[in-house]
Design an enzyme around this catalytic site. Structure first.
Site, PDB file in Angstrom:
ATOM      1  N   GLU A   1      29.552  44.905  24.096  1.00 20.24           N
ATOM      2  CA  GLU A   1      30.213  46.162  23.747  1.00 20.24           C
ATOM      3  C   GLU A   1      29.248  47.036  22.944  1.00 20.24           C
ATOM      4  O   GLU A   1      28.670  46.592  21.959  1.00 20.24           O
ATOM      5  CB  GLU A   1      31.460  45.799  22.921  1.00 20.24           C
ATOM      6  CG  GLU A   1      31.793  46.771  21.857  1.00 20.24           C
ATOM      7  CD  GLU A   1      32.715  46.202  20.779  1.00 20.24           C
ATOM      8  OE1 GLU A   1      32.834  44.968  20.617  1.00 20.24           O
ATOM      9  OE2 GLU A   1      33.303  47.034  20.087  1.00 20.24           O
TER      10      GLU A   1
ATOM     11  N   ASP B   1      32.707  42.303  19.072  1.00 14.66           N
ATOM     12  CA  ASP B   1      32.885  42.100  17.632  1.00 14.66           C
ATOM     13  C   ASP B   1      34.049  41.157  17.374  1.00 14.66           C
ATOM     14  O   ASP B   1      35.008  41.128  18.141  1.00 14.66           O
ATOM     15  CB  ASP B   1      33.190  43.435  16.936  1.00 14.66           C
ATOM     16  CG  ASP B   1      31.979  44.349  16.917  1.00 14.66           C
ATOM     17  OD1 ASP B   1      30.853  43.844  17.116  1.00 14.66           O
ATOM     18  OD2 ASP B   1      32.164  45.562  16.714  1.00 14.66           O
TER      19      ASP B   1
ATOM     20  N   ASP C   1      36.589  41.334  15.656  1.00 16.87           N
ATOM     21  CA  ASP C   1      37.704  42.026  15.002  1.00 16.87           C
ATOM     22  C   ASP C   1      38.738  42.452  16.041  1.00 16.87           C
ATOM     23  O   ASP C   1      38.615  42.104  17.211  1.00 16.87           O
ATOM     24  CB  ASP C   1      37.192  43.234  14.193  1.00 16.87           C
ATOM     25  CG  ASP C   1      36.494  44.263  15.091  1.00 16.87           C
ATOM     26  OD1 ASP C   1      36.533  44.107  16.340  1.00 16.87           O
ATOM     27  OD2 ASP C   1      35.908  45.210  14.550  1.00 16.87           O
TER      28      ASP C   1
ATOM     29  N   ASP D   1      39.414  45.350  17.393  1.00 18.82           N
ATOM     30  CA  ASP D   1      38.887  46.169  18.489  1.00 18.82           C
ATOM     31  C   ASP D   1      38.119  45.321  19.488  1.00 18.82           C
ATOM     32  O   ASP D   1      38.235  45.510  20.702  1.00 18.82           O
ATOM     33  CB  ASP D   1      37.970  47.269  17.951  1.00 18.82           C
ATOM     34  CG  ASP D   1      38.766  48.350  17.245  1.00 18.82           C
ATOM     35  OD1 ASP D   1      39.980  48.462  17.525  1.00 18.82           O
ATOM     36  OD2 ASP D   1      38.174  49.066  16.407  1.00 18.82           O
TER      37      ASP D   1
END
Ligand code: 28G
Length: 637
Positions: free
Chosen positions: A425, A498, A500, A502
Site C-alpha cells: 500500500e 500498515d 492499523d 486503514d
C-alpha cells in the site's frame, strides 16, 4: 417424507468394527471436521423427526467433559422388540450399521426420512454413548462403549405419559479423532443453518465448558429469514422476499430470493438440508426458470423490446441472494467431491414450481418486477462494455505481447516456484520495500490510493481500474473465463499493509478482489498477509520486535521494565527504514506470514464476511469488527 419401515428393510452390511477401522469412509475424516460431523449425524435424526412432524425443539449441549448431549421432543425411538433381530428397535438403531456409507463410493444416503442411519456410526466412534428414551410414560436407558452394548435397554423410571422424546449423550473416542475439542462457532453455524432450513424448528445450543454460552435459533419464516439474514448488511432493492414452494415428482421445493444493490450473485443450494457447493440439477432448474420467466414478463410488458437482445441469466442474477432447498427421497450425488445433485427430476420440479409461482408474483408486484428488470438491463449494458474492453486488451496483448505494469519491480528469477510478489500500500512503503527486498525472488507492486471495492462496482469499471489491471497483468493468470493458474508468475502473493484499521481495510479490499475474481489463488494457498511488527523495543543497544501486545508483555517480562527501555509503536510501514522492513516483515527466515484459506463448507459465511465488511450499512460492520475472531478463523497461520 416420513418413512416408517421395519427391520427387514434395514440392510445389515457390516459390523461396527468396519467403522472403527475406516472411520473416514463413514464420516469423511477424523479431523475436526469429522468430529463435528458426529453431532450433525445425531442432530440429523432429530431433524428427521421434526420433518416428520413430531418434534419442534432440539437442544444441543457441549458438556464440561467435552461430551455432547442432544435432546429432542419427538416420539422417542421405539423401544419394542424388532421382529427380525429380536432386539429392541433402539438397540438396532445404535448397533447395526445401515446400508451405504455416506462417504464411500456408490449409494450415498443423506438425512431426510431415514431415521437412525448415522447413529450407529457415532456410537462406534464414541468412547461411550448413552441413549435415553421417554415413551409410554417410561424412561428407558441403554449404554454403549465403543459401539458395544454394556447395559441392556432398561426402564429407569417413569415420566408423564405426555412427555416423549430422545436424549443422546456421547463422548468422541480420542483414540480415533485427531481433534476432540468441539468448536462452539462451528456448531453454531451449522445449527443455525439447520434452523433456517426447517421452519418452526427451535434449536438451542449450549456450551457448559469454561466459557458458558447459550443461544437459540428459531425462524418462523424459514429460508425467507435466511435470505433476510444474508442480505442484512446490504441494501435490498425491494422489500419483499420472493418465495416459491411446492412438490412435484416426489421432490419438495422451497425457494426464497431477494435482490440487493450489489453486483454479485449469492445462490445457495441445499438437498435434504445439506449444502451443495457444486450446485447440480436443482440450481440449473432454478436458473432456467428465472431467465425464462423474467424475459417473458419483460417482453410481455414492453420493458424490453421484441427485437432487443434477451436478458442473460447472469444479468438477471446480478445482486441476487437466493436459497434453493429441495428434499427428495433418493438424492444422487455426482462430481469429484460428491457434492453436486444429479437427479433430473429435481431440475424439472424446481423449474416448473419457480416458473409458475414467480410469474404470478411478478404479475402481482409490477413495481418489483420493473426494478429487477431495470437493474438487469443496466447489468447487460455494463457486461457489454466490459466485453469490449476485454476484447481490446486481448487483441492488444496478442499484438504487443503482455507488457508488465510500469510500477512493478519484478524479480530476476523466472521460475514461479521461487518467486513471490508483495502488494504494498502506498508509494513510500513501496519504495522502502523495493530497497529492502531480495531482488532475485521478491517482486514489489506498489498500489496507490484507494483500492476499488469490487463489491460496489460493475465489471466495466473494475476492468478499467488501473490498480486492478496492474495486479492482473503482474500475476499473469488472467481472470474469469481466461483464468489459468498454471500461468501464475509467483508462488506467493503477499499483501503488505500498515498494521492499523486503514491497513486492515485495504487488505480486505484486496482479498475481496482476489476472492471474487481469482478464488483458486486462495483455494490453492497462494495468498498471504504479511504481518509487520507493532512495537520495537530497544535496550542497551539491543533490539526486539513484538508482533502483538502479548508478545510485547512477554519480552518486557524477560528483559525487565527499566527506565531506559525505549518502546516505539509502529503506526505504519513508512516508519521503518528498509533494513528494519526487511528484518521484520520480508526476510523469509524471520517474517510472519498468514496464509489465507477458505473452507468450502463455510463459503456462505465467508461470502458474508466480505459483504458485511464491504456493504454500506454501518451497524453490521461494527458488529463484525467487534467479533472479528470469526475473520481470524478463516485465516489459518
Ligand atoms: C436426541 C437425539 C437424536 C429420533 C425417532 C423416532 C422414531 C424413530 C427416531 O424410528 C425407525 C423403526 C423401528 C428401527 C418412528 C418413533 C416411528 C414411530 C419413531 C433422534 C427403525 C426409527 N415412533 N426419533 N427413530 N425405526 N430422534 N434424536 O435420534 O425399527 S430417531
Amino acid at each position: 417424507m416420513s418413512a416408517e419401515y421395519g427391520g427387514d428393510q434395514i440392510q445389515i452390511l457390516e459390523g461396527l468394527e468396519a467403522v472403527r477401522k475406516r472411520p473416514g469412509m463413514y464420516i469423511g475424516s477424523t479431523s475436526a471436521r469429522g468430529l463435528h460431523h458426529l453431532v450433525y449425524e445425531i442432530v440429523d435424526n432429530a431433524v428427521d423427526e421434526a420433518l416428520a412432524g413430531f418434534c419442534d425443539t432440539i437442544e444441543v449441549t457441549v458438556n464440561a467433559d467435552n461430551s455432547v448431549t442432544v435432546i429432542d421432543n419427538g416420539r422417542g425411538i421405539p423401544t419394542g422388540i424388532n421382529h427380525k433381530s429380536g432386539l429392541p428397535a433402539v438397540e438396532v438403531v445404535f448397533t447395526v450399521l445401515h446400508a451405504g456409507g455416506k462417504f464411500g463410493g456408490g449409494g450415498y444416503k443423506v438425512s431426510g426420512g431415514l431415521h437412525g442411519v448415522g447413529a450407529s456410526v457415532v456410537n462406534a466412534l464414541s468412547d461411550w454413548l448413552v441413549v435415553e428414551v421417554w415413551r409410554d410414560g417410561k424412561i428407558h436407558e441403554q449404554r454403549y462403549e465403543r459401539g458395544k452394548v454394556v447395559t441392556p435397554l432398561t426402564v429407569i423410571g417413569e415420566c408423564d405419559p405426555d412427555k416423549t422424546g430422545t436424549k443422546v449423550t456421547f463422548l468422541p473416542d480420542e483414540t480415533i479423532f485427531e481433534e476432540t475439542v468441539f468448536d462452539y462457532g462451528v456448531l453454531r453455524q451449522r445449527l443455525r443453518e439447520m434452523a433456517f432450513l426447517t421452519k418452526n424448528l427451535k434449536i438451542t445450543l449450549k456450551d457448559d465448558r469454561e466459557e458458558k454460552r447459550e443461544e437459540s435459533f428459531h425462524y418462523e419464516g424459514g429460508i425467507r429469514e435466511f435470505v433476510s439474514y444474508l442480505n442484512r448488511s446490504v441494501q435490498p432493492l425491494y422489500e419483499q422476499i420472493i418465495y416459491c414452494e411446492g412438490t412435484r415428482d416426489d421432490v419438495y421445493v422451497e425457494v426464497a430470493m431477494q435482490h440487493n444493490d450489489s453486483y454479485t450473485e449469492s445462490t445457495y443450494g441445499f438437498v435434504n438440508n445439506i449444502t451443495t457447493p457444486e450446485g447440480g440439477t436443482h440450481i440449473v432448474g432454478f436458473r432456467n426458470a428465472l431467465t425464462k420467466t423474467f424475459n417473458a414478463y419483460a417482453k410481455k410488458n414492453k420493458l424490453i423490446k421484441e427485437n432487443e437482445q434477451s436478458l442473460s441469466g447472469e444479468d438477471i442474477r446480478e445482486g441476487l441472494t437466493a436459497i434453493v432447498s429441495v428434499k427428495l427421497p433418493e438424492p444422487q450425488f455426482e462430481g469429484q467431491t460428491k457434492q453436486k445433485l444429479g437427479n433430473s427430476e429435481a431440475r424439472g420440479a424446481v423449474d416448473s414450481i419457480v416458473s409458475s409461482q414467480l410469474e404470478i408474483f411478478l404479475e402481482q408486484n409490477p413495481a418489483v418486477a420493473k426494478t429487477i428488470i431495470e437493474k438487469s438491463v443496466m447489468a447487460q449494458r455494463a457486461r457489454e462494455a466490459a466485453r469490449k474492453a476485454r476484447d481490446l486488451t486481448r487483441r492488444k496483448s496478442a499484438l504487443e505481447g503482455m507488457s508488465l505494469p510500469g510500477k512493478l519491480a519484478d524479480c530476476s528469477d523466472k521460475d514461479p516456484k521461487n518467486c513471490e510478489i508483495y502488494i504494498v500500500e502506498g508509494d513510500s512503503a513501496g519504495g522502502s520495500a523495493k530497497t529492502a527486498r531480495d531482488r532475485t525472488t521478491q517482486a514489489i507492486l506498489p498500489l496507490r490510493g484507494k483500492i476499488l471495492n469490487v463489491e460496489k462496482a460493475r465489471l466495466d469499471k473494475i476492468y478499467a481500474n488501473a490498480e486492478i489491471k496492474a495486479m492482473i497483468t503482474a500475476f499473469g493468470t488472467g481472470i474469469h473465463e481466461d483464468f489459468d493458474i498454471s500461468k501464475l508468475r509467483y508462488d506467493k502473493i503477499i499483501i503488505m499493509t500498515d498494521a492499523d484499521v486503514d491497513g486492515a481495510h485495504i487488505s480486505t479490499l484486496l482479498l475481496t478482489f482476489l476472492y471474487r475474481f481469482m478464488p483458486d489463488l486462495i483455494k490453492e494457498g497462494h495468498v498471504y498477509l504479511a504481518k509487520p511488527p507493532l512495537y520495537k523495543l530497544e535496550k542497551n543497544k539491543k533490539v526486539w520486535y513484538a508482533y502483538s501486545d502479548e508478545e510485547l508483555a512477554s519480552i518486557l517480562a524477560e528483559v525487565g521494565r527499566d527506565q531506559n527501555n525505549k518502546i516505539q509503536r509502529y503506526k505504519g510501514l513508512g516508519e521503518m527504514d528498509s533494513d528494519q522492513l526487511w528484518e521484520t516483515t520480508m526476510d523469509p527466515e524471520q517474517r510472519i506470514l498468514i496464509r489465507v484459506t477458505m473452507d468450502e463448507e463455510t463459503s456462505s459465511e465467508l461470502d458474508l464476511t466480505f459483504t458485511t465488511l464491504m456493504g454500506d450499512k454501518v451497524e453490521p460492520r461494527r458488529e463484525f469488527i467487534e467479533e472479528n475472531a470469526k475473520y481470524v478463523k478463516n485465516l489459518d497461520v
